[in-house]
Write an enzyme that holds these catalytic residues in place. Structure first.
Site, PDB file in Angstrom:
ATOM      1  N   TYR A   1     126.654  73.065  13.646  1.00 56.06           N
ATOM      2  CA  TYR A   1     126.905  71.919  12.774  1.00 56.06           C
ATOM      3  C   TYR A   1     127.886  70.952  13.440  1.00 56.06           C
ATOM      4  O   TYR A   1     127.601  69.759  13.608  1.00 56.06           O
ATOM      5  CB  TYR A   1     127.458  72.383  11.412  1.00 56.06           C
TER       6      TYR A   1
ATOM      7  N   THR B   1     133.036  64.992  11.326  1.00 57.99           N
ATOM      8  CA  THR B   1     133.727  66.098  10.679  1.00 57.99           C
ATOM      9  C   THR B   1     134.857  66.661  11.532  1.00 57.99           C
ATOM     10  O   THR B   1     134.787  66.613  12.779  1.00 57.99           O
ATOM     11  CB  THR B   1     132.705  67.232  10.391  1.00 57.99           C
TER      12      THR B   1
END
Ligand code: UDP
Length: 338
Positions: free
Chosen positions: A150, A123
């Site tokens: 995350y 990501t």
């Protein structure tokens, strides 16, 4: 080839599965614990072509090991993960367990079973909150500095993959750092957009998903989080990429690793749109109107995130087909209407 897709009942995983089932003859196995993945999606995929489904949680290390030993997969495409940023701040251990620990075990089982190629969904959150955006966007050499668990759980997994490949010459990885993925299956029936699969994740927080829910009337209104950023119109700017173009990069990655070394690629269009521009495009592209309020900034949101995608374009010959914000919005809307 025998290909394992973890998280294949989820949003991005199912679009990759769709393309593999439709455009290749590879033997596909989907692993999913169905915590957020959808059985309806699996049924739809089965109508394209048959595949094996294994309902399993990656935390069941022994069962994962047996699955990999029994099947001798050539490729693993690993999507299964927890993906909600605010939740990762409240419950970091869930993210380090589900993402980093389970990925570490999957990599261990993969090398033990002599899997040669591992494709990993990472990501742009690994870049954190960029202080200065280079003129052409963020490239793969931009310093990584995740600002939430995350992003860190994904960055740690990247590092584990790199170290593993360094030590094992038979193991190659390809890491994709996604920017803002949106839209749904570009499928046409009688010339009209009719997505068969899309984003079904409950309580979604993503802008285009929320705007499409407003457009179909599932939500009465939406909020713009902050209009005082140093951007064109004060609202946050992001690089939105259609999920089918992103899926295509994963399919390309399989062949790429036959001849080229392990690597990391950003995945975005290299173009930014503000929140206001996205909302206006959703309205104009779908002929709808809905209420929008200005709210305060959401914690942890950087002002601008745009990819420099020259590496994936030149090295992988990746050419996006759906680089059109109106089409992204319409596909999300048509999926939401179903
Ligand atoms: N955003 C917004 N309202 C919403 C959801 C998102 O204004 O209801 C903004 C958010 O602040 C950011 C952009 O839209 O500037 C993209 O957010 P999203 O959650 O889609 O993706 P992120 O970039 O956070 O991964």
């Amino acid at each position: 080839m025998k290909i394992l897709i973890t998280g294949g009942a989820g949003y991005i995983g199912s679009h990759v599965a769709k393309q593999l089932l439709e455009t290749t003859g590879h033997q596909i196995t989907i692993l999913d614990n169905l915590s957020t993945g959808s059985t309806a999606t699996l049924d739809t995929l089965k109508r394209i072509r048959d595949f094996t489904f294994v309902r399993l949680d990656l935390k069941e290390f022994d069962k994962v090991n047996i699955l990999l030993q029994d099947n001798k997969f050539d490729v693993i495409i690993h999507f299964a993960a927890s993906i909600v940023v605010p939740e990762s701040v409240e419950n970091p251990l869930k993210y380090y367990m589900n993402n980093t620990v389970n990925t570490t075990n999957l990599i261990r089982c993969a090398t033990d079973a002599k899997v040669e190629k591992f494709i990993f969904s990472s990501t742009a959150a690994t870049y954190g909150e960029p202080t200065e955006i280079p003129k052409n966007g963020i490239d793969e050499n931009y310093p990584t500095n995740p600002i939430n668990p995350y992003g860190m759980s994904k960055l740690m997994s990247e590092r584990i993959l790199q170290d593993t490949a360094q030590a094992d010459p038979n193991f190659k990885y390809l890491i994709f750092r996604y920017f803002n993925v949106a839209g749904a299956d570009i499928n046409r029936v009688d010339g009209k957009l009719s997505p068969r699969i899309g984003q079904s994740f409950p309580n979604a927080t993503h802008l285009i998903k929320i705007a499409s829910e407003c457009a179909v009337g599932k939500r009465e209104k939406m909020a713009i989080f902050g209009d005082d950023y140093p951007t064109v119109d004060g609202t946050g700017v992001r690089d939105y990429i259609h999920v089918d173009d992103l899926a295509d990069a994963h399919i390309k990655a399989i062949g790429y690793l036959d001849t080229d070394p392990s690597d990391i690629f950003n995945c975005g269009y290299g173009k930014g749109f503000s929140v206001k521009e996205v909302v206006e495009t959703m309205k104009s592209a779908t002929g709808t109107d809905f209420k929008v309020e200005i709210a305060k900034r959401r914690a942890g949101d950087p002002a601008i995130l745009i990819s420099d995608n020259s590496k994936i374009r030149t090295k992988m010959n990746w050419v996006p087909k759906y680089d059109d914000l109106g089409l992204i919005c319409r596909s999300a809307y048509e999926w939401e209407r179903k």
